[in-house]
Design a protein around this motif. Structure first.
Motif, PDB file in Angstrom:
ATOM      1  N   ILE A   1      -0.506 -34.932 -21.203  1.00 43.58           N
ATOM      2  CA  ILE A   1       0.919 -35.224 -21.347  1.00 43.58           C
ATOM      3  C   ILE A   1       1.420 -35.833 -20.051  1.00 43.58           C
ATOM      4  O   ILE A   1       1.049 -35.392 -18.954  1.00 43.58           O
ATOM      5  CB  ILE A   1       1.730 -33.943 -21.701  1.00 43.58           C
ATOM      6  CG1 ILE A   1       3.220 -34.284 -21.909  1.00 43.58           C
ATOM      7  CG2 ILE A   1       1.548 -32.861 -20.645  1.00 43.58           C
ATOM      8  CD1 ILE A   1       4.056 -33.097 -22.405  1.00 43.58           C
ATOM      9  N   LEU A   2       2.231 -36.869 -20.167  1.00 43.55           N
ATOM     10  CA  LEU A   2       2.883 -37.488 -19.015  1.00 43.55           C
ATOM     11  C   LEU A   2       4.373 -37.197 -19.156  1.00 43.55           C
ATOM     12  O   LEU A   2       5.024 -37.695 -20.069  1.00 43.55           O
ATOM     13  CB  LEU A   2       2.611 -38.999 -18.989  1.00 43.55           C
ATOM     14  CG  LEU A   2       1.136 -39.414 -19.135  1.00 43.55           C
ATOM     15  CD1 LEU A   2       0.993 -40.924 -19.080  1.00 43.55           C
ATOM     16  CD2 LEU A   2       0.269 -38.759 -18.075  1.00 43.55           C
ATOM     17  N   THR A   3       4.915 -36.367 -18.267  1.00 45.10           N
ATOM     18  CA  THR A   3       6.276 -35.864 -18.468  1.00 45.10           C
ATOM     19  C   THR A   3       6.942 -35.485 -17.156  1.00 45.10           C
ATOM     20  O   THR A   3       6.270 -35.201 -16.158  1.00 45.10           O
ATOM     21  CB  THR A   3       6.248 -34.626 -19.391  1.00 45.10           C
ATOM     22  OG1 THR A   3       7.579 -34.222 -19.688  1.00 45.10           O
ATOM     23  CG2 THR A   3       5.481 -33.458 -18.763  1.00 45.10           C
ATOM     24  N   ARG A   4       8.273 -35.428 -17.199  1.00 44.53           N
ATOM     25  CA  ARG A   4       9.061 -34.874 -16.097  1.00 44.53           C
ATOM     26  C   ARG A   4       9.636 -33.504 -16.464  1.00 44.53           C
ATOM     27  O   ARG A   4      10.325 -32.894 -15.656  1.00 44.53           O
ATOM     28  CB  ARG A   4      10.216 -35.822 -15.758  1.00 44.53           C
ATOM     29  CG  ARG A   4       9.818 -36.990 -14.870  1.00 44.53           C
ATOM     30  CD  ARG A   4      11.016 -37.876 -14.614  1.00 44.53           C
ATOM     31  NE  ARG A   4      10.812 -38.761 -13.469  1.00 44.53           N
ATOM     32  CZ  ARG A   4      11.598 -39.786 -13.171  1.00 44.53           C
ATOM     33  NH1 ARG A   4      12.642 -40.057 -13.943  1.00 44.53           N
ATOM     34  NH2 ARG A   4      11.356 -40.531 -12.122  1.00 44.53           N
ATOM     35  N   ASP A   5       9.363 -33.065 -17.685  1.00 48.69           N
ATOM     36  CA  ASP A   5       9.945 -31.822 -18.179  1.00 48.69           C
ATOM     37  C   ASP A   5       8.923 -30.689 -18.028  1.00 48.69           C
ATOM     38  O   ASP A   5       7.898 -30.667 -18.704  1.00 48.69           O
ATOM     39  CB  ASP A   5      10.332 -31.985 -19.653  1.00 48.69           C
ATOM     40  CG  ASP A   5      11.124 -30.800 -20.190  1.00 48.69           C
ATOM     41  OD1 ASP A   5      10.646 -29.661 -20.029  1.00 48.69           O
ATOM     42  OD2 ASP A   5      12.203 -31.016 -20.786  1.00 48.69           O
ATOM     43  N   HIS A   6       9.232 -29.736 -17.130  1.00 46.66           N
ATOM     44  CA  HIS A   6       8.295 -28.655 -16.832  1.00 46.66           C
ATOM     45  C   HIS A   6       8.005 -27.805 -18.072  1.00 46.66           C
ATOM     46  O   HIS A   6       6.854 -27.416 -18.319  1.00 46.66           O
ATOM     47  CB  HIS A   6       8.852 -27.774 -15.715  1.00 46.66           C
ATOM     48  CG  HIS A   6       7.987 -26.601 -15.380  1.00 46.66           C
ATOM     49  ND1 HIS A   6       6.782 -26.734 -14.724  1.00 46.66           N
ATOM     50  CD2 HIS A   6       8.140 -25.267 -15.643  1.00 46.66           C
ATOM     51  CE1 HIS A   6       6.233 -25.534 -14.579  1.00 46.66           C
ATOM     52  NE2 HIS A   6       7.031 -24.624 -15.127  1.00 46.66           N
ATOM     53  N   MET A   7       9.021 -27.526 -18.859  1.00 46.61           N
ATOM     54  CA  MET A   7       8.827 -26.692 -20.048  1.00 46.61           C
ATOM     55  C   MET A   7       7.958 -27.396 -21.085  1.00 46.61           C
ATOM     56  O   MET A   7       7.115 -26.771 -21.734  1.00 46.61           O
ATOM     57  CB  MET A   7      10.179 -26.316 -20.666  1.00 46.61           C
ATOM     58  CG  MET A   7      11.035 -25.429 -19.780  1.00 46.61           C
ATOM     59  SD  MET A   7      10.175 -23.911 -19.272  1.00 46.61           S
ATOM     60  CE  MET A   7       9.978 -23.090 -20.850  1.00 46.61           C
ATOM     61  N   HIS A   8       8.146 -28.713 -21.234  1.00 51.90           N
ATOM     62  CA  HIS A   8       7.283 -29.473 -22.149  1.00 51.90           C
ATOM     63  C   HIS A   8       5.828 -29.419 -21.667  1.00 51.90           C
ATOM     64  O   HIS A   8       4.903 -29.264 -22.474  1.00 51.90           O
ATOM     65  CB  HIS A   8       7.742 -30.930 -22.231  1.00 51.90           C
ATOM     66  CG  HIS A   8       8.994 -31.118 -23.034  1.00 51.90           C
ATOM     67  ND1 HIS A   8       9.518 -32.362 -23.313  1.00 51.90           N
ATOM     68  CD2 HIS A   8       9.830 -30.229 -23.619  1.00 51.90           C
ATOM     69  CE1 HIS A   8      10.626 -32.227 -24.028  1.00 51.90           C
ATOM     70  NE2 HIS A   8      10.827 -30.944 -24.226  1.00 51.90           N
ATOM     71  N   ALA A   9       5.642 -29.552 -20.354  1.00 55.62           N
ATOM     72  CA  ALA A   9       4.286 -29.500 -19.792  1.00 55.62           C
ATOM     73  C   ALA A   9       3.636 -28.149 -20.068  1.00 55.62           C
ATOM     74  O   ALA A   9       2.464 -28.077 -20.471  1.00 55.62           O
ATOM     75  CB  ALA A   9       4.327 -29.768 -18.297  1.00 55.62           C
ATOM     76  N   GLN A  10       4.401 -27.068 -19.860  1.00 56.48           N
ATOM     77  CA  GLN A  10       3.852 -25.729 -20.079  1.00 56.48           C
ATOM     78  C   GLN A  10       3.509 -25.497 -21.546  1.00 56.48           C
ATOM     79  O   GLN A  10       2.477 -24.896 -21.869  1.00 56.48           O
ATOM     80  CB  GLN A  10       4.849 -24.666 -19.589  1.00 56.48           C
ATOM     81  CG  GLN A  10       5.035 -24.657 -18.078  1.00 56.48           C
ATOM     82  CD  GLN A  10       3.722 -24.450 -17.338  1.00 56.48           C
ATOM     83  OE1 GLN A  10       2.994 -23.500 -17.600  1.00 56.48           O
ATOM     84  NE2 GLN A  10       3.398 -25.351 -16.432  1.00 56.48           N
TER      85      GLN A  10
END
Length: 426
Positions: free
Chosen positions: A353-362
């Protein structure tokens, strides 16, 4: 060879490996490391001689009309041999995990219970093409205190025989059993059938090659198999994301090299960023000649990219491991849809995943059911060397007992050790 002769040969290899495995399990760290360092030296000293043997395989492959990229995979260049030598030295420099005791805890009864890391015993490896795999497998087997039986492809038989002789020399000069690493000397395919049905001698089989080989071994083996069938890896570009980073990573994951199993084969893009992101990555793929097999929504967005080779994706495309300059592209609602798509279509190898959202990453890390799950980096890093394992014997998409790149620890098992001072169970 007759069936009887093949069976007798397999039984002999198995019995010799089993006997050697007991000696390897008891071998000191110093002896194992000495063998690895000596093998590195022999590879360097024997480069010219190895290339003469390798030339026989190359000539035979060319005469048989083998495709140029496949012929190239057989080639033992000085660079390839130096990489093998360095790999042996890196393994020698690594800590020895055999005999390590973990998790020792005192119990109410007074006994202390922990687990000791021990070698698996004997592993069989069936592989195709690259003869350098002989050295990778042998060196990992030595370091992990196992014995192994190696069956390489017929296309590399002369190279493999020459390399196996060096391994035997390094073992014997270091005081280790010569039969700790054995190469199957015949190219008769019946030997594979024997090797994978000897549970009395072989503890695990590791196939490394094309899908057909792995499917056959998985179907017919009577011993456990460490395997992966496909590398349908995904990059998911989330909303929000760092566009520059996402473009660079999506490019690297697909185009740095097309043939490895950790190259990305499918690109998922969140709807909120698709209009801005897809034309940028599409221009790069178009410039590099990558065919894009798209959902209707992504195809419409990419239609403005000059020179883009766009096709409508079929249902099968979402499952496909291309190993070629082709990628499937789909616009999804968001992280929920991306996770659902990956868990349905992926081969459970490596997904990012390429993201800036920590919750999405987790959430992605927890919920994507793959051997390697990544945040903000390229799937091309799914590799034993890149993971700091020293080397790898393969990548497993199984859940038992090894998963992901299989290094030294993947060739070991754990047994319980219990320490007491005369405690009796009441």
């Amino acid at each position: 060879m007759t069936v009887t002769i093949i069976s007798e040969l397999a039984q002999a290899l198995g019995a010799q490996a089993k006997a050697a495995s007991a000696l390897m399990a008891a071998a000191s760290t110093a002896r194992k490391n000495q063998a690895l360092v000596r093998l590195a030296a022999l590879l360097r000293e024997s480069t010219a001689a190895l290339q003469l043997e390798n030339a026989k395989d190359l000539d035979r492959a060319t005469a048989a009309g083998l495709a140029a990229p496949l012929v190239e995979r057989l080639r033992l260049t000085p660079k390839v041999l130096e990489t093998c030598a360095q790999g042996c030295e890196q393994l020698a420099a690594m800590a020895d995990v055999i005999g390590e005791i973990i998790g020792m805890k005192q119990q109410p009864s007074g006994i202390r219970v922990g687990q000791m890391r021990v070698p698996i015993g004997v592993f069989g490896m069936v592989f195709e093409s690259r003869p350098n795999v002989t050295i990778e497998a042998a060196s990992l087997s030595i370091k992990s205190g196992n014995a192994c039986i190696l069956r390489g492809g017929s296309e590399a038989i002369d190279s493999n025989k020459a390399l196996a002789l060096l391994v035997e020399q390094a073992l014997t000069e270091s005081g280790l059993p010569a039969h700790a690493v054995q190469l199957v000397q015949t190219t008769d395919r019946a030997m594979v059938g024997e090797l994978i049905t000897m549970p009395q001698f072989v503890d695990v089989i590791i196939p490394r090659g094309g899908k057909g080989l792995i499917e056959r071994i998985s179907r017919d083996a009577k011993v456990p198999v460490i395997k992966h069938l496909d590398g349908n890896c995904h990059i998911y570009v989330d909303d929000p994301c760092d566009f520059d980073m996402a473009v660079a990573v999506a490019d690297n994951a697909k185009t740095q090299k097309y043939s490895p199993c950790n190259a990305s084969e499918s690109l998922l893009v969140a709807r909120g960023v698709a209009a801005a992101f897809l034309p940028r990555i599409g221009a790069i793929y178009a410039a590099k000649g990558v065919e894009m097999r798209c959902c209707p929504e992504s195809k419409a967005i990419l239609a403005s990219v000059p020179g883009a080779n766009l096709q409508i994706a079929s249902e099968q495309d979402w499952f496909e491991e291309y190993l070629a300059p082709i990628i499937s592209i789909k616009v999804v609602d968001g992280v929920d849809a991306a996770i659902a798509h990956i868990n349905h279509y992926s081969s459970h190898h490596t997904d990012a995943i390429l993201t800036r959202d920590h919750m999405h990453a987790q959430r992605f890390l927890r919920e994507v059911d793959s051997a390697s799950v990544m945040v903000n980096t390229s799937t091309r890093f799914a590799d034993g060397f890149e993971y700091g394992l020293g080397a790898e014997i393969g990548i497993s998409t199984d859940k038992f007992h090894a998963r992901g790149p299989v290094g030294i620890e993947g060739l070991t098992s754990l047994k319980y050790v219990v320490l007491g001072q005369g405690e009796l169970r009441g």
